[in-house]
Design an enzyme around this catalytic site. Structure first.
Site, PDB file in Angstrom:
ATOM      1  N   LYS A   1       0.891  -1.178   0.000  1.00 50.75           N
ATOM      2  CA  LYS A   1       0.000   0.000   0.000  1.00 50.75           C
ATOM      3  C   LYS A   1       0.920   1.216   0.000  1.00 50.75           C
ATOM      4  O   LYS A   1       0.836   2.109   0.839  1.00 50.75           O
ATOM      5  CB  LYS A   1      -0.910  -0.063   1.249  1.00 50.75           C
ATOM      6  CG  LYS A   1      -2.029   0.951   1.267  1.00 50.75           C
ATOM      7  CD  LYS A   1      -3.130   0.686   0.263  1.00 50.75           C
ATOM      8  CE  LYS A   1      -4.144   1.803   0.263  1.00 50.75           C
ATOM      9  NZ  LYS A   1      -5.098   1.725  -0.840  1.00 50.75           N
TER      10      LYS A   1
ATOM     11  N   ASP B   1      -5.582  -3.107  -2.237  1.00 48.41           N
ATOM     12  CA  ASP B   1      -7.011  -3.017  -2.584  1.00 48.41           C
ATOM     13  C   ASP B   1      -7.250  -3.603  -3.972  1.00 48.41           C
ATOM     14  O   ASP B   1      -8.206  -4.347  -4.198  1.00 48.41           O
ATOM     15  CB  ASP B   1      -7.535  -1.577  -2.457  1.00 48.41           C
ATOM     16  CG  ASP B   1      -6.545  -0.528  -2.941  1.00 48.41           C
ATOM     17  OD1 ASP B   1      -5.376  -0.883  -3.218  1.00 48.41           O
ATOM     18  OD2 ASP B   1      -6.929   0.644  -3.056  1.00 48.41           O
TER      19      ASP B   1
ATOM     20  N   ASP C   1      -2.790 -11.925   5.848  1.00 54.98           N
ATOM     21  CA  ASP C   1      -3.845 -12.551   6.638  1.00 54.98           C
ATOM     22  C   ASP C   1      -5.184 -12.435   5.901  1.00 54.98           C
ATOM     23  O   ASP C   1      -5.917 -13.417   5.716  1.00 54.98           O
ATOM     24  CB  ASP C   1      -3.907 -11.816   7.995  1.00 54.98           C
ATOM     25  CG  ASP C   1      -4.708 -12.572   9.039  1.00 54.98           C
ATOM     26  OD1 ASP C   1      -5.160 -13.693   8.757  1.00 54.98           O
ATOM     27  OD2 ASP C   1      -4.879 -12.028  10.141  1.00 54.98           O
TER      28      ASP C   1
ATOM     29  N   ASP D   1      -7.306 -15.452   3.441  1.00 62.83           N
ATOM     30  CA  ASP D   1      -8.682 -15.887   3.733  1.00 62.83           C
ATOM     31  C   ASP D   1      -9.553 -15.709   2.494  1.00 62.83           C
ATOM     32  O   ASP D   1     -10.392 -16.556   2.180  1.00 62.83           O
ATOM     33  CB  ASP D   1      -9.284 -15.068   4.885  1.00 62.83           C
ATOM     34  CG  ASP D   1      -9.148 -15.775   6.229  1.00 62.83           C
ATOM     35  OD1 ASP D   1      -8.170 -16.534   6.400  1.00 62.83           O
ATOM     36  OD2 ASP D   1     -10.012 -15.569   7.114  1.00 62.83           O
TER      37      ASP D   1
END
Ligand code: NAD
Length: 356
Positions: free
Chosen positions: A190, A222, A246, A250
């Protein structure tokens, strides 16, 4: 080969017992010793990572871990919460490189929430840095309200930090992993907003000069979150920080059909490792016998490959998993019409049978 077995909380004990069953069925000379961790350890010994459990993990060649966490411990002081056990193990054992392969088995193409053509043949590897970032940043805390009362604090803060050596070592891991695959790395950051991740990007570029045979590109987190569901097969190796990794892993788990399918390995600099499913302790389904044990069983296969140098045994487990899926056996999370629904134990038994 000494393995520390840490089942933990929620579905942890249910899924770890199935992986242990599979390991024992291999007929290898494995010494398995179990110890409490997480909420179970807090309840028994007053600490989520008791010294005896940490010592067992330190002395073992590898660690098989279930999951920790339960809502009933949410009111404890943070340092006593179950999740501190996994953070403590990562930090104390120097487990900085988290490998999360997301593979969509052909039989589970219809279990994914994405269209079959998007996930069919998917095989990507997310490499998440594990010991830095906002999870371990200092300072952290809450500003005490004027009356000194903690719950009435007006502000809370966690500091995002990465050091050069931390970024360098995870970048080397990613480039070396890419050399064994399609020689492409996407570094997710980022850097448009965060100084920490501009530094991350700069250091990754520096390290990439030592790997001229590996193509490197960069993506904001993003956009990466969006691309993972738009065109996941465009990725090969993704390397990223602790928090982004993390979340993205997922997200990637749903590409494979279920979070119950995603194994992981957390390695130190010498390939000693902790092996656990990517999911948590799933308190919502604990004790019902419906948890999918395959992520844990596949984590045991990764353990044999990365830490115990038993490639053939690792492949036997992976082939046994493919075989039970081909037989149409499914736990509830990957069930679809026309397949056979089985319990956690039945799935473990089926993998053992397929092994034999
Ligand atoms: P979770 O991964 O435990 O569960 C998310 C959802 O996925 C739930 O609906 C759950 O039922 C389902 N699920 C997870 N594993 C499954 C499996 N093997 N088979 C079928 N369904 C499965 O995440 P959560 O609900 O956000 O967190 C629950 C607890 O786990 C929290 O205390 C959290 O802190 C902890 N946690 C621990 C770890 C770890 O031990 N490494 C990792 C993540 C979360």
């Amino acid at each position: 080969m000494k393995i520390a077995v840490l089942p933990g909380d929620g579905i942890g004990p249910e899924i770890v017992v199935e992986a242990v069953k599979v390991l024992r069925a291999l007929g290898l000379s494995l010494e398995l010793e179990t110890a409490p961790v997480g909420g179970a350890a807090y309840a028994a010994l007053g600490h989520p990572l008791p010294a005896s459990t940490l010592k067992l993990a330190q002395d073992a060649d590898a660690i098989l871990f279930g999951a920790v966490g339960d809502w009933k411990y949410d009111t404890l002081d943070r340092h006593l919460r179950p999740e501190q056990a996994i953070l403590g193990l990562r930090k104390n054992l120097g487990l900085f490189a988290n490998f999360r392969p997301a593979i969509c088995y052909p039989e589970l193409v219809n279990a994914s929430s994405l269209k079959p053509e998007l996930v069919s043949g998917l095989d990507i590897l997310i490499i998440r840095e594990l010991t830095g970032d906002i999870y371990f940043g200092q300072p952290r805390g809450r500003r005490i309200a004027t009356d000194g009362n903690f719950p009435d604090a007006e502000e809370a803060f966690d500091t995002m930090r990465y050091s050069r050596p931390e970024i360098e070592r995870i970048a080397h891991v990613a480039f070396q992993a890419a050399r064994k695959r399609s020689k492409r790395v996407t570094s997710v950051d980022k850097s448009n907003v965060l100084e920490t991740f501009q530094f991350w990007k700069d250091v990754v570029i520096e390290v990439s000069e030592q790997y001229p045979d590996v193509a490197l590109d960069h993506m904001y987190v993003d956009n990466a979150a969006m691309q993972l569901v738009k065109a996941p097969k465009k990725f090969d190796v993704i390397v990223t920080g602790n928090m982004f990794g993390d979340i993205l892993s997922d997200e990637a788990s749903m590409l494979t059909g279920s979070i119950g399918m995603l194994p992981s390995a957390s390695l130190d600099a010498n390939s000693k490792g902790l092996y656990e499913p990517s999911h948590g302790s799933a308190p919502d389904i604990a004790g019902q016998g419906i948890a999918n044990p395959l992520a844990t069983i596949l984590s045991a296969a990764m353990m044999l490959r990365f830490s115990l140098n038993q490639e053939e045994a690792a492949q036997r487990i992976e082939n046994a998993v493919k075989s039970v899926l081909a037989q149409g056996l499914r736990t509830a999370d990957i069930y679809s019409e026309g397949t056979t629904r089985v319990s956690t134990i039945e799935m473990g038994n089926a993998v053992v049978k397929a092994l034999r």
